[in-house]
Design a protein around this motif. Structure first.
Motif, PDB file in Angstrom:
ATOM      1  N   ASN A  73      21.975  16.247  38.575  1.00 54.08           N
ATOM      2  CA  ASN A  73      22.290  16.447  39.971  1.00 54.08           C
ATOM      3  C   ASN A  73      20.694  15.122  40.460  1.00 54.08           C
ATOM      4  OD1 ASN A  73      20.835  18.280  42.055  1.00 54.08           O
ATOM      5  ND2 ASN A  73      23.188  18.912  42.001  1.00 54.08           N
ATOM      6  N   GLU A  74      19.421  15.249  39.680  1.00 53.03           N
ATOM      7  CA  GLU A  74      18.299  14.528  40.818  1.00 53.03           C
ATOM      8  C   GLU A  74      19.208  13.440  40.917  1.00 53.03           C
ATOM      9  OE1 GLU A  74      14.504  17.668  38.595  1.00 53.03           O
ATOM     10  OE2 GLU A  74      15.493  15.596  37.483  1.00 53.03           O
ATOM     11  N   LEU A  75      19.232  12.455  40.098  1.00 45.94           N
ATOM     12  CA  LEU A  75      19.471  11.850  39.612  1.00 45.94           C
ATOM     13  C   LEU A  75      20.540  10.980  41.275  1.00 45.94           C
ATOM     14  CD1 LEU A  75      20.797   9.073  36.448  1.00 45.94           C
ATOM     15  CD2 LEU A  75      22.084   8.598  38.979  1.00 45.94           C
ATOM     16  N   GLN A  76      21.751  12.160  40.552  1.00 43.68           N
ATOM     17  CA  GLN A  76      23.093  11.695  42.065  1.00 43.68           C
ATOM     18  C   GLN A  76      22.527  12.074  43.534  1.00 43.68           C
ATOM     19  OE1 GLN A  76      25.651  13.773  40.209  1.00 43.68           O
ATOM     20  NE2 GLN A  76      26.934  12.124  39.527  1.00 43.68           N
ATOM     21  N   THR A  77      21.139  13.227  43.445  1.00 42.67           N
ATOM     22  CA  THR A  77      20.637  12.766  44.700  1.00 42.67           C
ATOM     23  C   THR A  77      19.510  12.449  44.768  1.00 42.67           C
ATOM     24  OG1 THR A  77      20.117  15.075  44.605  1.00 42.67           O
ATOM     25  CG2 THR A  77      22.191  15.278  44.921  1.00 42.67           C
ATOM     26  N   ASP A  78      18.864  11.818  44.818  1.00 41.57           N
ATOM     27  CA  ASP A  78      18.027  10.427  44.644  1.00 41.57           C
ATOM     28  C   ASP A  78      16.778  11.272  44.730  1.00 41.57           C
ATOM     29  OD1 ASP A  78      16.609   7.796  44.853  1.00 41.57           O
ATOM     30  OD2 ASP A  78      17.445   7.691  47.288  1.00 41.57           O
ATOM     31  N   LYS A  79      16.549  12.265  43.840  1.00 35.11           N
ATOM     32  CA  LYS A  79      15.376  12.637  44.114  1.00 35.11           C
ATOM     33  C   LYS A  79      14.036  11.958  43.430  1.00 35.11           C
ATOM     34  CE  LYS A  79      16.217  16.842  45.819  1.00 35.11           C
ATOM     35  NZ  LYS A  79      18.386  16.363  45.841  1.00 35.11           N
ATOM     36  N   PRO A  80      13.511  12.303  43.253  1.00 36.27           N
ATOM     37  CA  PRO A  80      11.591  11.594  43.292  1.00 36.27           C
ATOM     38  C   PRO A  80      11.509  11.653  41.784  1.00 36.27           C
ATOM     39  CG  PRO A  80      11.131  13.498  44.454  1.00 36.27           C
ATOM     40  CD  PRO A  80      12.149  12.908  44.645  1.00 36.27           C
ATOM     41  N   VAL A  81      11.559  10.660  40.925  1.00 40.65           N
ATOM     42  CA  VAL A  81      11.723  10.635  39.279  1.00 40.65           C
ATOM     43  C   VAL A  81       9.654  11.422  38.800  1.00 40.65           C
ATOM     44  CG1 VAL A  81      10.702   9.160  37.600  1.00 40.65           C
ATOM     45  CG2 VAL A  81      12.382   8.558  38.958  1.00 40.65           C
ATOM     46  N   LEU A  82      10.442  12.354  38.553  1.00 41.71           N
ATOM     47  CA  LEU A  82       9.415  13.640  37.786  1.00 41.71           C
ATOM     48  C   LEU A  82       8.027  13.343  36.910  1.00 41.71           C
ATOM     49  CD1 LEU A  82      10.410  16.767  38.070  1.00 41.71           C
ATOM     50  CD2 LEU A  82       9.914  15.654  39.551  1.00 41.71           C
ATOM     51  N   ALA A  83       7.114  13.318  36.551  1.00 48.33           N
ATOM     52  CA  ALA A  83       5.987  13.566  35.467  1.00 48.33           C
ATOM     53  C   ALA A  83       6.698  14.364  33.896  1.00 48.33           C
ATOM     54  CB  ALA A  83       4.609  12.963  35.585  1.00 48.33           C
ATOM     55  N   LEU A  84       6.775  13.168  32.705  1.00 48.86           N
ATOM     56  CA  LEU A  84       6.918  14.543  31.320  1.00 48.86           C
ATOM     57  C   LEU A  84       6.043  15.109  31.305  1.00 48.86           C
ATOM     58  CD1 LEU A  84       8.045  11.040  29.522  1.00 48.86           C
ATOM     59  CD2 LEU A  84       9.444  12.609  30.602  1.00 48.86           C
ATOM     60  N   THR A  85       7.339  16.309  30.731  1.00 46.57           N
ATOM     61  CA  THR A  85       6.103  17.545  30.181  1.00 46.57           C
ATOM     62  C   THR A  85       5.540  17.523  28.507  1.00 46.57           C
ATOM     63  OG1 THR A  85       7.947  18.347  30.709  1.00 46.57           O
ATOM     64  CG2 THR A  85       5.960  18.141  32.262  1.00 46.57           C
ATOM     65  N   ASP A  86       6.536  16.824  27.645  1.00 45.89           N
ATOM     66  CA  ASP A  86       6.517  16.809  26.501  1.00 45.89           C
ATOM     67  C   ASP A  86       5.877  16.341  25.523  1.00 45.89           C
ATOM     68  OD1 ASP A  86       6.788  14.724  26.564  1.00 45.89           O
ATOM     69  OD2 ASP A  86       9.193  14.866  26.000  1.00 45.89           O
ATOM     70  N   ASN A  87       4.533  16.454  26.226  1.00 42.66           N
ATOM     71  CA  ASN A  87       3.233  16.564  25.315  1.00 42.66           C
ATOM     72  C   ASN A  87       3.680  15.164  23.988  1.00 42.66           C
ATOM     73  OD1 ASN A  87       0.723  16.434  26.123  1.00 42.66           O
ATOM     74  ND2 ASN A  87       1.102  18.499  26.512  1.00 42.66           N
ATOM     75  N   VAL A  88       4.669  14.321  23.607  1.00 45.84           N
ATOM     76  CA  VAL A  88       4.509  13.722  23.010  1.00 45.84           C
ATOM     77  C   VAL A  88       3.563  12.726  22.680  1.00 45.84           C
ATOM     78  CG1 VAL A  88       6.402  14.846  21.567  1.00 45.84           C
ATOM     79  CG2 VAL A  88       6.453  12.465  22.776  1.00 45.84           C
ATOM     80  N   VAL A  89       3.855  11.253  21.468  1.00 47.87           N
ATOM     81  CA  VAL A  89       2.801   9.926  21.929  1.00 47.87           C
ATOM     82  C   VAL A  89       3.042   9.251  22.436  1.00 47.87           C
ATOM     83  CG1 VAL A  89       4.878   8.782  19.932  1.00 47.87           C
ATOM     84  CG2 VAL A  89       2.348   8.375  19.841  1.00 47.87           C
ATOM     85  N   ASP A  90       4.308   9.087  23.439  1.00 45.89           N
ATOM     86  CA  ASP A  90       3.864   7.957  24.584  1.00 45.89           C
ATOM     87  C   ASP A  90       4.588   8.470  25.763  1.00 45.89           C
ATOM     88  OD1 ASP A  90       7.416   9.815  24.489  1.00 45.89           O
ATOM     89  OD2 ASP A  90       8.092   7.695  24.545  1.00 45.89           O
TER      90      ASP A  90
END
Ligand SMILES: O=P(O)(O)OC[C@@]1(O)O[C@H](CO)[C@@H](O)[C@@H]1O
Ligand SMILES: [Mn+2]
Length: 450
Positions: A73-90
Motif C-alpha cells: 500500500n505504501e508503495l502504490q500510494t508513493d509514501k516515504p521510504v522508512l528506516a529499517l527496524t530489524d537490527n541485523v547486520v546491514d
C-alpha cells in the motif's frame, strides 16, 4: 575540484518520477505484483509454519503478511521510504543510505517510491520483504522465492542435460585441443553463460521435447543480438595477451559475481568448470547473495542445492558434472562467498569506500565476471547515460581488476555502443533495452593500453 567536475557530469538516476519510463512501469506494476505473489506464497505455506512452529508459526505468518500488505500500500500510494527496524547486520548501512537519499531530495521532501532512484527503491523492496520475516523470528529463514527457483531448475532439465553432455565430451578431449579449438569452445561456453541470463531462463525454451535442444546449437542464431562483444579482450586476459597460436595460459583467479539460480547458475558452473579444466584459470571464486533477492538470485543455499541436484540427477553426464563440482569445492579450486554489499542498494563505484573488504577481495582477482542485468545497473550506477559513453566512464572509478559484464538487456541503461547504434535500435525496436533479446559482453581493465 576534479571531483566536482566528475560529480556534475554524472547523468541523473533512472527513476519512477519519469512517468511512462520503464522504471515508472516497474514500480507501478511489476513490484506490487511481486509483493502480491510473496504474500500468496507465505499464505500457502501456512500449514508448513504450523507443523514447524505450531500456533506461533501461524501468528508469524499473519504478521508478516500484514507488514507486506502495508508495504504494498505504501508503495502504490508513493509514501516515504522508512528506516529499517530489524537490527541485523546491514540495518545501519540501509538507514545511512536513506539519509544519503534524503540529502539528494529537492525541498527536503522525503525519499519515496516514485520520487527516489529506481535502483534504490527496488532493492529496498526486497530488503523490506526480508525485514517482514526478520521481525517474525519463527519464519525468518523462509525463502519466499525458493519455489520459483526450484521450478526453474526442474523446467530446464533438457538444456541442462545437453550442456553437461557437451562439457563432459569436451573435458575428455581437452588435452588434444589446439589453441584455436580451445578459443572456439571458450567463446561458446561464455555465450551459453551470457544467454543463460535471458529472462525466460532457458535458451532452448519452446523447442519442446526435441533431443537436440542444446543451448550450444542456438548460439549462431543469437550472435547478431550481441551488441558489444569484447570476448577477444577477455580471452586475451586469460591467455596473458597471447592470441591463438601462442600457448600461454593465465592460470590465475577468476571471480564470478553470480546472478540467477536455475538454468543460468548451471551455465555459470559449466563455464567455470571449463575455465579450470582447460587450465585457463586455476581457481574460481563465486559470489552470491546473502538473502533472497530479485526473485531468482542465487543464495548460498541455492548454490549448494543446485550442485547436489546435478549430482543426484539420473543422467550420466549431469551427475558426473555435479560430482566434479563437489570435488572442486572440497579441494578449494572453487569457493563460494557472500557479502552483504551485494544486497545493498549501492552503486558499485561506492564499493571501495563502503565495503573496502569486498573491494580488496576483488582486487586479488585476475578477471571478474559480473552476471546479469542488475549487476550492470550497479556497475553503471543505473543512470541515464548516452549510449556512446565509454563503459569505463560509466564505471566511475570502479576498477578492482579486469572485469567483464555478461548481461542480457532488461533495463534501460546501455553504454559503450557505436554512434548511431542505439538510435537505429530504438527506431526499429523500441523495447530493445528491456526485452532480454539483446546482450553485451563488455570488458574493462585497469591495465588496458588503448
Ligand atoms: O539481474 P537480472 O536477473 O538479469 O535482472 C533483474 C531484473 O529482472 O530486475 C529488474 C527489473 O525489475 C531489472 O534490472 C531486470 O530486468
Ligand atoms: Mn537476478
Amino acid at each position: 575540484m576534479a571531483n566536482q567536475v566528475v560529480l556534475r557530469s554524472v547523468p541523473q538516476s533512472l527513476s519512477a518520477k519519469f512517468v511512462g519510463s520503464f522504471a515508472y512501469l516497474t514500480v507501478k506494476d511489476r513490484l506490487p505484483t511481486i509483493l502480491t505473489k510473496v504474500i500468496d506464497t507465505i499464505h500457502r505455506n501456512k500449514d508448513k509454519f504450523f507443523e514447524e512452529h505450531g500456533e506461533e508459526g501461524v501468528q508469524a505468518e499473519k504478521r508478516a503478511i500484514s507488514l507486506l500488505s502495508k508495504l504494498r500500500n505504501e508503495l502504490q500510494t508513493d509514501k516515504p521510504v522508512l528506516a529499517l527496524t530489524d537490527n541485523v547486520v546491514d540495518t545501519d548501512m540501509w538507514n545511512q543510505y536513506l539519509q544519503r537519499q534524503q540529502a539528494l531530495m529537492d525541498d527536503n521532501e522525503p525519499p519515496s517510491w516514485f520520487k527516489s532512484p529506481w535502483l534504490y527503491v527496488e532493492c529496498y523492496m526486497y530488503r523490506k520483504i526480508q525485514e517482514s520475516l526478520h521481525l517474525n523470528p519463527p519464519i525468518c529463514d523462509f525463502d519466499v522465492f525458493k519455489e520459483a527457483k526450484t521450478k526453474s531448475f526442474f523446467e530446464s532439465q533438457q538444456p541442462i542435460m545437453a550442456i553437461c553432455t557437451y562439457l563432459q565430451e569436451l573435458n575428455k578431449n581437452m588435452d588434444d585441443l589446439s589453441e584455436t579449438q580451445l578459443l572456439e569452445h571458450f567463446l561458446k561456453l561464455l555465450q551459453v553463460s551470457l544467454w543463460g541470463n535471458k529472462c525466460d531462463l532457458s535458451i532452448s525454451a519452446g523447442q519442446d521435447n526435441s533431443q537436440k535442444a542444446s543451448p550450444v546449437d542456438s548460439l549462431e542464431d543469437l550472435k547478431p543480438f550481441i551488441l558489444v562483444d569484447d570476448s577477444n579482450l577477455v580471452w586475451s586476459v586469460l591467455t596473458n595477451g597471447k592470441i591463438p597460436g601462442g600457448s600461454s595460459k593465465l592460470q590465475g583467479r577468476v571471480d564470478i559475481v553470480l546472478d540467477n539460480a536455475g538454468f543460468e547458475l548451471v551455465t555459470d558452473l559449466i563455464f567455470a568448470d571449463f575455465l579450470v579444466s582447460s587450465g585457463l584459470a586455476s581457481k574460481v571464486c563465486f559470489h552470491g547473495k546473502s538473502m533472497p533477492w530479485f526473485v531468482s538470485d542465487t543464495t548460498k543455499e541455492d548454490f549448494h542445492w543446485t550442485i547436489r541436484q546435478t549430482l543426484a540427477a539420473n543422467h550420466k553426464w549431469m551427475s558426473k558434472s555435479g560430482a566434479q563440482w563437489q570435488c572442486y569445492l572440497k579441494d578449494g579450486t572453487w569457493s563460494y562467498y557472500d557479502h552483504s554489499f551485494w544486497t545493498l542498494p549501492h552503486e558499485f563505484c561506492d564499493m571501495a569506500a563502503d565495503a573496502p573488504d569486498l573491494y580488496a577481495t576483488l582486487q586479488k582477482s585476475d578477471l571478474i565476471f559480473f552476471k546479469g542485468d542488475l549487476n550492470y545497473r550497479k556497475l553503471t550506477s543505473d543512470r541515464d547515460w548516452g549510449h556512446t559513453e565509454p563503459f569505463e566512464k560509466a564505471l566511475r572509478g570502479f576498477q578492482p581488476a579486469s572485469l567483464c559484464s555478461l548481461r542480457t538487456l532488461k533495463a534501460n541503461v546501455q553504454v559503450g555502443l557505436q554512434p548511431g547504434q542505439g538510435e537505429n535500435l530504438t527506431a526499429q525496436e523500441p523495447t530493445w533495452m528491456t526485452s532480454g533479446k539483446y546482450a553485451v559482453v563488455q570488458f574493462s581493465s585497469p591495465h588496458r593500453e588503448q
